[in-house]
Design a protein around this motif. Structure first.
Motif, PDB file in Angstrom:
ATOM      1  N   SER A 159       0.822  -1.204   0.000  1.00 18.45           N
ATOM      2  CA  SER A 159       0.000   0.000   0.000  1.00 18.45           C
ATOM      3  C   SER A 159       0.859   1.258   0.000  1.00 18.45           C
ATOM      4  O   SER A 159       0.509   2.253  -0.632  1.00 18.45           O
ATOM      5  CB  SER A 159      -0.930   0.009   1.210  1.00 18.45           C
ATOM      6  OG  SER A 159      -1.807  -1.094   1.188  1.00 18.45           O
ATOM      7  N   THR A 219       2.627   6.170  -1.906  1.00 23.30           N
ATOM      8  CA  THR A 219       1.592   5.154  -1.895  1.00 23.30           C
ATOM      9  C   THR A 219       1.607   4.376  -3.198  1.00 23.30           C
ATOM     10  O   THR A 219       2.300   4.726  -4.155  1.00 23.30           O
ATOM     11  CB  THR A 219       0.208   5.777  -1.694  1.00 23.30           C
ATOM     12  OG1 THR A 219      -0.143   6.537  -2.857  1.00 23.30           O
ATOM     13  CG2 THR A 219       0.182   6.675  -0.472  1.00 23.30           C
ATOM     14  N   ARG A 220       0.823   3.313  -3.230  1.00 30.71           N
ATOM     15  CA  ARG A 220       0.733   2.502  -4.438  1.00 30.71           C
ATOM     16  C   ARG A 220       0.287   3.328  -5.638  1.00 30.71           C
ATOM     17  O   ARG A 220       0.729   3.085  -6.766  1.00 30.71           O
ATOM     18  CB  ARG A 220      -0.223   1.335  -4.221  1.00 30.71           C
ATOM     19  CG  ARG A 220      -0.271   0.344  -5.373  1.00 30.71           C
ATOM     20  CD  ARG A 220      -1.441  -0.620  -5.231  1.00 30.71           C
ATOM     21  NE  ARG A 220      -1.361  -1.421  -4.033  1.00 30.71           N
ATOM     22  CZ  ARG A 220      -2.229  -1.370  -3.026  1.00 30.71           C
ATOM     23  NH1 ARG A 220      -3.273  -0.551  -3.089  1.00 30.71           N
ATOM     24  NH2 ARG A 220      -2.071  -2.150  -1.970  1.00 30.71           N
ATOM     25  N   SER A 221      -0.586   4.282  -5.407  1.00 31.41           N
ATOM     26  CA  SER A 221      -1.109   5.108  -6.474  1.00 31.41           C
ATOM     27  C   SER A 221      -0.199   6.275  -6.842  1.00 31.41           C
ATOM     28  O   SER A 221      -0.497   7.004  -7.791  1.00 31.41           O
ATOM     29  CB  SER A 221      -2.494   5.632  -6.098  1.00 31.41           C
ATOM     30  OG  SER A 221      -2.436   6.413  -4.926  1.00 31.41           O
ATOM     31  N   GLY A 222       0.884   6.458  -6.102  1.00 32.97           N
ATOM     32  CA  GLY A 222       1.847   7.483  -6.446  1.00 32.97           C
ATOM     33  C   GLY A 222       1.769   8.766  -5.650  1.00 32.97           C
ATOM     34  O   GLY A 222       2.521   9.711  -5.939  1.00 32.97           O
ATOM     35  N   ASN A 223       0.888   8.843  -4.674  1.00 28.57           N
ATOM     36  CA  ASN A 223       0.844  10.027  -3.821  1.00 28.57           C
ATOM     37  C   ASN A 223       2.062  10.058  -2.908  1.00 28.57           C
ATOM     38  O   ASN A 223       2.501   9.027  -2.408  1.00 28.57           O
ATOM     39  CB  ASN A 223      -0.431  10.035  -2.985  1.00 28.57           C
ATOM     40  CG  ASN A 223      -1.672  10.195  -3.832  1.00 28.57           C
ATOM     41  OD1 ASN A 223      -1.676  10.953  -4.796  1.00 28.57           O
ATOM     42  ND2 ASN A 223      -2.737   9.491  -3.468  1.00 28.57           N
ATOM     43  N   ASN A 262       6.101  -0.186  -8.900  1.00 30.13           N
ATOM     44  CA  ASN A 262       5.167  -1.138  -8.315  1.00 30.13           C
ATOM     45  C   ASN A 262       5.396  -2.562  -8.814  1.00 30.13           C
ATOM     46  O   ASN A 262       5.149  -3.521  -8.081  1.00 30.13           O
ATOM     47  CB  ASN A 262       3.726  -0.712  -8.602  1.00 30.13           C
ATOM     48  CG  ASN A 262       3.288   0.481  -7.787  1.00 30.13           C
ATOM     49  OD1 ASN A 262       3.871   0.793  -6.747  1.00 30.13           O
ATOM     50  ND2 ASN A 262       2.249   1.158  -8.251  1.00 30.13           N
TER      51      ASN A 262
END
Length: 126
Positions: A32, A52-56, A73
């Motif tokens: 995560s 984060t996984r989403s790039g934040n 990832n």
């Protein structure tokens, strides 16, 4: 369980750049969040950066504008590009990973992470 393999630390001079990395293995899928913490002798471990996984991403104020965290990832690997290094950046740098979901601010806390690397020494001479 997850194992973290960390590399890239070393001795540099003030103003130099260094890139360190940490790869997670032992569990299928991307974490995560992966983060970096550091600890200097006689000081508490402090948050450096997280992605984060989403790039934040978020950064500690002390490194904002100088350090960049990135993530692959597919490799479950996190990188920390450190520019304009200062002697006060000298510390053991630890990578950490978590598969739990938290608010972005929650990832600033060490207790959000269940897995830690061995630490890599970064020394910045003046």
């Amino acid at each position: 369980q997850v194992q973290l393999v960390e590399s890239g630390g070393g001795l540099v001079q003030a103003g130099d750049s260094l890139k360190i990395s940490c790869a997670a293995s032992g569990r299928t899928g991307s974490s995560s969040a992966m983060g970096w913490f550091r600890q200097a002798p006689g000081k508490e471990r402090e948050f450096v950066a997280v992605i984060t996984r989403s790039g934040n991403t978020i950064y500690a104020d002390s490194v904002k504008g100088r350090f960049t965290i990135s993530r692959d990832n597919s490799k479950n690997t996190v990188y920390l590009q450190m520019n304009s290094l200062k002697p006060e950046d000298t510390a053991v740098y630890y990578c950490a990973a978590t598969y739990a979901i938290s608010s972005i601010s929650g990832y600033r806390k060490a207790n959000a992470y269940g897995y830690w690397g061995q630490g890599t020494q970064v020394t910045v001479s003046s």
